[in-house]
Structures are given as structure tokens and as C-alpha cells.
Design a protein around this motif. Structure first.
Motif, PDB file in Angstrom:
ATOM      1  N   GLN A 186       0.825  -1.208   0.000  1.00 23.81           N
ATOM      2  CA  GLN A 186       0.000   0.000   0.000  1.00 23.81           C
ATOM      3  C   GLN A 186       0.859   1.257   0.000  1.00 23.81           C
ATOM      4  O   GLN A 186       0.521   2.255  -0.640  1.00 23.81           O
ATOM      5  CB  GLN A 186      -0.926  -0.013   1.216  1.00 23.81           C
ATOM      6  N   ARG A 187       1.988   1.192   0.700  1.00 20.84           N
ATOM      7  CA  ARG A 187       2.866   2.366   0.755  1.00 20.84           C
ATOM      8  C   ARG A 187       3.405   2.712  -0.632  1.00 20.84           C
ATOM      9  O   ARG A 187       3.418   3.880  -1.033  1.00 20.84           O
ATOM     10  CB  ARG A 187       4.027   2.100   1.718  1.00 20.84           C
ATOM     11  N   HIS A 188       3.835   1.684  -1.375  1.00 21.98           N
ATOM     12  CA  HIS A 188       4.371   1.947  -2.715  1.00 21.98           C
ATOM     13  C   HIS A 188       3.262   2.366  -3.681  1.00 21.98           C
ATOM     14  O   HIS A 188       3.483   3.211  -4.555  1.00 21.98           O
ATOM     15  CB  HIS A 188       5.104   0.711  -3.240  1.00 21.98           C
ATOM     16  N   LEU A 189       2.086   1.787  -3.522  1.00 21.59           N
ATOM     17  CA  LEU A 189       0.970   2.184  -4.377  1.00 21.59           C
ATOM     18  C   LEU A 189       0.593   3.639  -4.114  1.00 21.59           C
ATOM     19  O   LEU A 189       0.367   4.418  -5.046  1.00 21.59           O
ATOM     20  CB  LEU A 189      -0.233   1.280  -4.126  1.00 21.59           C
ATOM     21  N   GLN A 190       0.553   4.010  -2.839  1.00 20.62           N
ATOM     22  CA  GLN A 190       0.213   5.383  -2.491  1.00 20.62           C
ATOM     23  C   GLN A 190       1.268   6.354  -3.020  1.00 20.62           C
ATOM     24  O   GLN A 190       0.939   7.437  -3.517  1.00 20.62           O
ATOM     25  CB  GLN A 190       0.084   5.523  -0.969  1.00 20.62           C
TER      26      GLN A 190
END
Length: 250
Positions: A186-190
Motif C-alpha cells: 500500500q505504501r508503494h501504491l500510495q
């Protein structure tokens, strides 16, 4: 994982090259440079580097591994290096890291994956500061499909060198999701969404309350608390959709 790949060097690397690669990567992945969840990964990488170096500094073990390497890759790299020597003898200039990376891409496009992997490792050994070299290494390793963590390692290096590389962030998000590491996914997607909201591989979900036109009620404290799980669910849905797009199943 093959010790040569752990140290990011070709099978014909000299003892001096092996030592230099180990010291460079050991410094990069020393656990003291990391905190939190990433520290455990750094410790694992550091141990892996030490084991690889211990194996390759032994001449007998190194020779045995070299003999086990796929012949097409070893022979092709040897031929390329021989061409380089011929070029030097004829007064030409020595091949650059970019030359080796270009040959790696050509080999990959032609389906010669073993050769491509060896060539890109050689390019990285010459110049490890180019993010697209590491991204290409990840692409080659993805074709092999043997070691997803090695793919992640290459992509993490790519985004460390080029923090605004949206494609690498998206690929990391998909791979972390596969590894069950949802928070990192989720961090990389965000991050990718913040860098390029209109990227073609990203969906742009429309809020249930409309497009935020004038007159839309502003949620109070309770509304914000309810919005957090919804936002998290949206990210998970996007990760699933992204994985489908990257693998061609979406």
C-alpha cells in the motif's frame, strides 16, 4: 540463490571483483543503516552477502559453481568480453556500462534470459548508480520466476536511486502484495499515486458521495473514522487490479 547473483557479479568475476562487490553491498545493506521492519530485511540480506562472499572467496567452491552455471550465459559473456578485447587491440574504446546494459536488453528481448542476466550484472558491477539497470535486472528475474525476493531487491534499489520511478513503485506494490506484505504494498501504491495520479496503470476511484461538488457535506469526526477503512479497502482493491494488469490477468 546463486552467490554470483547475490553479489551482483558475472560468473567470471576475479577475486578482486568479488571482494569489491562484497564490500560495496555490505556497506549498502549494513543493518545499522536501517530501522523498524526494514532492519530485519537488511540483516537477512547482510547474512546472505556474507555467505556468498565466504563461498566465492574459496577457489575450489568458486570453480565448482562456475562449472554449474548455464553454458549459454557463460559462453556468451566470454565471447562479448573477447570482442571487447579485440576492440581494444584495434584502438577502439572500452565498452561502457551502458553498452553492457544495452546488450542485456537485446539478449532479453531475443529470449536469451541467462545471457541477459549475466550481462546486466556486469553492467551493474561497472556502474551500480543507474536505476534502469536495476529495473531491467528485475524484469529479467521476473521472467525466471525463481526468486521473487531478488526481484524486489532489484526494484527497491531502483526506487532508492530514482524515488519518482512510478513503474518501479507499482511493480513493488504488486510483488509485496503477492508476498503478503500488504502495508508495504500500500505504501508503494500510495507513493505512485502521489507522483502520478493519472498514470495509466492506476485506477481513479470515484468517491461514493460524488465528485466533491459544492454542497457536499463535510464529514465530522465520526465520518473521518469511517473513511479510513474505506480508503484502505480501496487501496487493496487497487493492488488486486494492478496485479491483474501487470500479469495480464486483469
Amino acid at each position: 540463490m546463486n552467490p554470483f547473483e547475490v553479489l551482483e557479479i558475472p560468473p567470471d568475476a576475479s577475486p578482486e571483483d568479488i571482494k569489491a562487490a562484497y564490500h560495496r553491498l555490505a556497506k549498502q545493506w549494513h543493518p545499522d543503516r536501517f530501522t523498524g521492519p526494514e532492519k530485519a530485511e537488511a540483516e537477512a540480506r547482510f547474512r546472505q552477502l556474507a555467505e556468498a562472499f565466504s563461498t566465492l572467496k574459496d577457489p575450489g567452491k568458486r570453480l565448482a559453481l562456475q562449472q554449474q552455471m548455464p553454458r549459454p550465459a557463460a559462453v556468451s559473456v566470454a565471447k562479448e568480453k573477447e570482442k571487447e578485447k579485440d576492440q581494444d587491440r584495434e584502438g577502439g574504446q572500452e565498452r561502457t556500462a551502458e553498452d553492457w546494459a544495452t546488450m542485456a536488453k537485446e539478449a532479453y528481448d531475443e529470449g536469451r534470459v541467462d545471457q541477459a542476466r549475466a550481462l546486466i550484472h556486469y553492467a551493474i558491477r561497472m556502474d551500480g548508480t543507474k536505476p534502469h539497470y536495476h529495473a531491467l535486472l528485475a524484469t529479467i528475474l521476473e521472467r525466471d520466476g525463481d526468486d521473487l525476493r531478488a526481484v524486489v531487491k532489484a526494484l527497491e534499489t531502483a526506487v532508492r536511486l530514482a524515488p519518482r520511478d512510478v513503474d518501479s513503485h507499482l511493480r513493488l506494490a504488486a510483488h509485496f502484495q503477492t508476498l503478503g506484505m500488504a502495508a508495504r504494498a500500500q505504501r508503494h501504491l500510495q507513493t505512485a499515486r502521489e507522483i502520478s495520479p493519472s498514470h495509466p496503470k492506476l485506477r481513479q476511484p470515484v468517491p461514493k458521495g460524488g465528485k466533491g461538488a459544492k454542497g457536499t457535506p463535510v464529514p465530522g469526526r465520526k465520518g473521518k473514522a469511517a473513511a479510513a477503512p474505506a480508503a484502505q479497502a480501496s487501496l487493496v482493491d487497487q493492488l488486486k487490479d494492478l496485479w491483474g494488469r501487470l500479469t495480464g490477468k486483469g
